[in-house]
Motif scaffolding. Structure first.
Motif, PDB file in Angstrom:
ATOM      1  N   ARG A 118     -39.200  23.643  22.282  1.00 38.36           N
ATOM      2  CA  ARG A 118     -39.101  25.108  22.253  1.00 38.36           C
ATOM      3  C   ARG A 118     -38.290  25.622  23.446  1.00 38.36           C
ATOM      4  NH1 ARG A 118     -38.610  26.819  18.105  1.00 38.36           N
ATOM      5  NH2 ARG A 118     -38.103  24.683  17.709  1.00 38.36           N
ATOM      6  N   ASP A 119     -38.456  24.969  24.605  1.00 41.91           N
ATOM      7  CA  ASP A 119     -37.664  25.358  25.772  1.00 41.91           C
ATOM      8  C   ASP A 119     -36.171  25.226  25.484  1.00 41.91           C
ATOM      9  OD1 ASP A 119     -39.839  26.000  27.312  1.00 41.91           O
ATOM     10  OD2 ASP A 119     -39.720  24.251  28.622  1.00 41.91           O
ATOM     11  N   ALA A 120     -35.791  24.167  24.801  1.00 36.98           N
ATOM     12  CA  ALA A 120     -34.378  23.949  24.507  1.00 36.98           C
ATOM     13  C   ALA A 120     -33.820  25.076  23.637  1.00 36.98           C
ATOM     14  CB  ALA A 120     -34.192  22.599  23.822  1.00 36.98           C
ATOM     15  N   VAL A 121     -34.613  25.521  22.672  1.00 34.85           N
ATOM     16  CA  VAL A 121     -34.160  26.608  21.802  1.00 34.85           C
ATOM     17  C   VAL A 121     -34.141  27.928  22.572  1.00 34.85           C
ATOM     18  CG1 VAL A 121     -34.561  27.832  19.632  1.00 34.85           C
ATOM     19  CG2 VAL A 121     -35.077  25.390  19.794  1.00 34.85           C
ATOM     20  N   LEU A 122     -35.173  28.175  23.368  1.00 36.69           N
ATOM     21  CA  LEU A 122     -35.206  29.401  24.165  1.00 36.69           C
ATOM     22  C   LEU A 122     -34.021  29.471  25.124  1.00 36.69           C
ATOM     23  CD1 LEU A 122     -38.992  29.826  25.025  1.00 36.69           C
ATOM     24  CD2 LEU A 122     -37.557  31.461  23.793  1.00 36.69           C
ATOM     25  N   ALA A 123     -33.653  28.342  25.687  1.00 32.53           N
ATOM     26  CA  ALA A 123     -32.508  28.332  26.599  1.00 32.53           C
ATOM     27  C   ALA A 123     -31.217  28.706  25.873  1.00 32.53           C
ATOM     28  CB  ALA A 123     -32.375  26.957  27.252  1.00 32.53           C
ATOM     29  N   GLN A 124     -31.110  28.304  24.615  1.00 34.30           N
ATOM     30  CA  GLN A 124     -29.931  28.701  23.841  1.00 34.30           C
ATOM     31  C   GLN A 124     -29.918  30.202  23.582  1.00 34.30           C
ATOM     32  OE1 GLN A 124     -28.832  26.064  20.426  1.00 34.30           O
ATOM     33  NE2 GLN A 124     -30.679  24.950  21.028  1.00 34.30           N
ATOM     34  N   ALA A 125     -31.109  30.796  23.471  1.00 35.25           N
ATOM     35  CA  ALA A 125     -31.199  32.232  23.206  1.00 35.25           C
ATOM     36  C   ALA A 125     -31.060  33.064  24.474  1.00 35.25           C
ATOM     37  CB  ALA A 125     -32.540  32.549  22.535  1.00 35.25           C
ATOM     38  N   LEU A 126     -31.653  32.589  25.574  1.00 33.01           N
ATOM     39  CA  LEU A 126     -31.805  33.425  26.762  1.00 33.01           C
ATOM     40  C   LEU A 126     -31.035  32.937  27.975  1.00 33.01           C
ATOM     41  CD1 LEU A 126     -35.664  34.079  26.544  1.00 33.01           C
ATOM     42  CD2 LEU A 126     -33.813  35.605  25.818  1.00 33.01           C
ATOM     43  N   GLY A 127     -30.441  31.746  27.900  1.00 33.00           N
ATOM     44  CA  GLY A 127     -29.763  31.203  29.066  1.00 33.00           C
ATOM     45  C   GLY A 127     -30.737  30.429  29.941  1.00 33.00           C
ATOM     46  N   PRO A 128     -30.337  30.102  31.188  1.00 36.43           N
ATOM     47  CA  PRO A 128     -31.190  29.300  32.074  1.00 36.43           C
ATOM     48  C   PRO A 128     -32.606  29.853  32.149  1.00 36.43           C
ATOM     49  CG  PRO A 128     -29.033  29.629  33.069  1.00 36.43           C
ATOM     50  CD  PRO A 128     -29.065  30.476  31.835  1.00 36.43           C
ATOM     51  N   LEU A 129     -33.572  28.999  31.888  1.00 35.73           N
ATOM     52  CA  LEU A 129     -34.943  29.484  31.728  1.00 35.73           C
ATOM     53  C   LEU A 129     -35.602  29.899  33.032  1.00 35.73           C
ATOM     54  CD1 LEU A 129     -36.369  27.137  28.943  1.00 35.73           C
ATOM     55  CD2 LEU A 129     -35.362  29.421  28.749  1.00 35.73           C
ATOM     56  N   ALA A 130     -35.160  29.344  34.158  1.00 35.69           N
ATOM     57  CA  ALA A 130     -35.800  29.687  35.429  1.00 35.69           C
ATOM     58  C   ALA A 130     -35.729  31.188  35.700  1.00 35.69           C
ATOM     59  CB  ALA A 130     -35.142  28.904  36.563  1.00 35.69           C
ATOM     60  N   ARG A 166     -52.157  36.635  14.906  1.00 31.67           N
ATOM     61  CA  ARG A 166     -50.768  36.398  15.297  1.00 31.67           C
ATOM     62  C   ARG A 166     -50.689  35.644  16.626  1.00 31.67           C
ATOM     63  NH1 ARG A 166     -50.360  37.275  10.588  1.00 31.67           N
ATOM     64  NH2 ARG A 166     -49.024  38.854   9.609  1.00 31.67           N
ATOM     65  N   GLY A 167     -51.596  35.943  17.538  1.00 34.89           N
ATOM     66  CA  GLY A 167     -51.582  35.275  18.835  1.00 34.89           C
ATOM     67  C   GLY A 167     -51.741  33.774  18.731  1.00 34.89           C
ATOM     68  N   ARG A 168     -52.469  33.317  17.742  1.00 35.64           N
ATOM     69  CA  ARG A 168     -52.686  31.878  17.587  1.00 35.64           C
ATOM     70  C   ARG A 168     -51.424  31.140  17.155  1.00 35.64           C
ATOM     71  NH1 ARG A 168     -57.711  33.777  15.548  1.00 35.64           N
ATOM     72  NH2 ARG A 168     -56.989  33.601  13.386  1.00 35.64           N
ATOM     73  N   ASN A 169     -50.397  31.873  16.714  1.00 32.88           N
ATOM     74  CA  ASN A 169     -49.113  31.237  16.393  1.00 32.88           C
ATOM     75  C   ASN A 169     -48.314  30.891  17.644  1.00 32.88           C
ATOM     76  OD1 ASN A 169     -49.569  31.593  13.608  1.00 32.88           O
ATOM     77  ND2 ASN A 169     -48.681  33.649  13.657  1.00 32.88           N
ATOM     78  N   PHE A 170     -48.687  31.462  18.771  1.00 33.21           N
ATOM     79  CA  PHE A 170     -47.947  31.289  20.019  1.00 33.21           C
ATOM     80  C   PHE A 170     -48.142  29.870  20.558  1.00 33.21           C
ATOM     81  CE2 PHE A 170     -48.024  31.963  24.788  1.00 33.21           C
ATOM     82  CZ  PHE A 170     -46.655  32.056  24.925  1.00 33.21           C
ATOM     83  N   ILE A 171     -47.062  29.271  21.068  1.00 29.66           N
ATOM     84  CA  ILE A 171     -47.147  27.883  21.532  1.00 29.66           C
ATOM     85  C   ILE A 171     -48.078  27.715  22.728  1.00 29.66           C
ATOM     86  CG2 ILE A 171     -44.912  27.149  20.610  1.00 29.66           C
ATOM     87  CD1 ILE A 171     -43.708  27.637  23.404  1.00 29.66           C
ATOM     88  N   GLY A 172     -48.375  28.799  23.430  1.00 27.03           N
ATOM     89  CA  GLY A 172     -49.272  28.707  24.572  1.00 27.03           C
ATOM     90  C   GLY A 172     -50.700  29.092  24.273  1.00 27.03           C
ATOM     91  N   ALA A 173     -51.010  29.379  23.009  1.00 28.42           N
ATOM     92  CA  ALA A 173     -52.377  29.754  22.645  1.00 28.42           C
ATOM     93  C   ALA A 173     -53.294  28.533  22.718  1.00 28.42           C
ATOM     94  CB  ALA A 173     -52.410  30.350  21.247  1.00 28.42           C
ATOM     95  N   PRO A 174     -54.582  28.750  23.018  1.00 24.31           N
ATOM     96  CA  PRO A 174     -55.521  27.624  23.040  1.00 24.31           C
ATOM     97  C   PRO A 174     -55.558  26.921  21.686  1.00 24.31           C
ATOM     98  CG  PRO A 174     -56.522  29.593  23.981  1.00 24.31           C
ATOM     99  CD  PRO A 174     -55.229  30.022  23.365  1.00 24.31           C
ATOM    100  N   ALA A 175     -55.665  25.616  21.710  1.00 19.71           N
ATOM    101  CA  ALA A 175     -55.692  24.851  20.450  1.00 19.71           C
ATOM    102  C   ALA A 175     -56.962  25.159  19.677  1.00 19.71           C
ATOM    103  CB  ALA A 175     -55.599  23.366  20.752  1.00 19.71           C
TER     104      ALA A 175
END
Length: 358
Positions: free
Chosen positions: A296-308, A349-358
């Motif tokens: 997901r980070d790789a895709v986000l970086a393509q959308a938003l640029g350097p993630l830092a 909807r929150g449970r779809n988030f990659i950072g939501a508790p399993a």
């Protein structure tokens, strides 16, 4: 293996409304729209194309449809002999139309109310088809099966989702969007950006949704500020409309995630317009998403640029558009914001988030 499904026939681009007669065929239609549509000349544009196939025009739709409003609307729609509902407007109009598509055994709205509140299902004795014609670039509702329905009596937000609530067709014509006020252009555009990013930091993401979400996010980040500076530029209107459509197609398969889960109480309790409510937290959600999943980070970086520095760039983007990015700016203190975040992570909807508790 990845599966992507969207059954909506979509016609998009300048002049796309010309496809309406072919899409409607010989069927009769009820037009649902908002009060100002007539004065803006939008209703007449449709009349010219469908003629006597238009059985009725109902122009009473207001923002954020409530169960009580839909209950009054339902018999108005079903009293007319028609096979199709045409929804002309933004997300509230299209979502209201979706709630009108299924007939009920009683002929009243009670069964749909019970479905939303209690999950009590029924077999529709009749179904109408939906042609969605958005007049904003952002809702995505024209290519999804979900309808957001507010329940202020119970202080809840419902999501209506039936096999019958997929639109049959969507007509995305930027010509219908050129009279939008700047505030609506901004809010709907930010809604589309939120849809795109929510489809990326999502447990249900797939390569097709990623491609659509990436194209949408990249375009919106460039196009929306330019459009707000030049609202009469139809090339920019078209680019924004296409980007919003791409974002809608992306989340039609992933659903939304944490930013939208956070938005619902902000709209219900604090009256924040949906497009602002689901976008002012994007920097916060980006911070929570980054580092959770390398793919997901790789895709986000393509959308938003350097993630830092991506969350800070999102903050600057929003602040430059006049959107505050802190809960405190909307009357929510730190403790309230934390409680809202914890509740949102547990939401549908929150449970779809990659950072939501399993």
């Amino acid at each position: 293996m990845h599966v992507f499904h969207n059954p909506v026939r979509t016609v998009a681009g300048l002049g796309a409304l010309a496809a309406l007669p072919e899409l409607l065929g010989e069927r009769r239609a009820v037009l649902l729209t908002f009060g100002e549509a007539g004065a803006l000349g939008l209703v007449e544009l449709l009349r010219l194309r469908v003629g006597d196939r238009l059985a009725a025009v109902i122009d009473c739709i207001t923002p954020n449809p409530d169960l009580a409003d839909l209950e009054l609307l339902y018999p108005q729609v079903w009293q007319h002999r028609a096979e199709v509902v045409i929804a002309l407007g933004g997300g509230s109009v299209i979502d209201s139309a979706k709630a009108m598509l299924v007939g009920t055994p009683s002929g009243q709205f009670h069964e749909i109310r019970r479905l939303l509140r209690d999950g009590e299902r029924f077999v529709p004795p009749a179904v109408r088809r939906l042609i969605a014609v958005p007049t904003t670039a952002g809702t995505g509702s024209e290519v999804t099966p979900w309808a957001t329905v507010w329940d202020r009596e119970q202080q809840r937000k419902h999501s209506l989702h039936l096999p019958e609530t997929w639109p049959e067709a969507a007509i995305v014509d930027p010509v219908l969007m050129r009279s939008l006020p700047d505030a609506v252009t901004l809010q709907s555009g930010l809604d589309a950006l939120s849809h795109a990013l929510e489809a990326i930091w999502n447990r249900n993401a797939n390569p097709v949704s990623d491609a659509l979400a990436l194209a949408a996010a990249r375009s919106i980040l460039v196009t929306l500020p330019a459009l707000l500076r030049a609202p009469d530029d139809m090339a920019l209107r078209e680019a924004m409309a296409i980007a919003a459509l791409q974002a809608g197609l992306a989340f039609s398969n992933t659903r939304t995630a944490l930013a939208h889960s956070l938005s619902y109480p902000m709209t219900l309790r604090f009256g924040l317009p949906h497009g602002i409510a689901c976008s002012f937290t994007l920097p916060l959600v980006a911070r929570l998403a980054i580092g959770r999943n390398a793919e997901r980070d790789a895709v986000l970086a393509q959308a938003l640029g350097p993630l830092a520095s991506a969350p800070q760039r999102l903050e600057r983007f929003l602040e430059d558009l006049g959107v505050r990015t802190q809960f405190a700016a909307y009357g929510v203190d730190e403790a309230g914001a934390q409680a809202m975040l914890e509740a949102a992570l547990q939401g549908d909807r929150g449970r779809n988030f990659i950072g939501a508790p399993a």
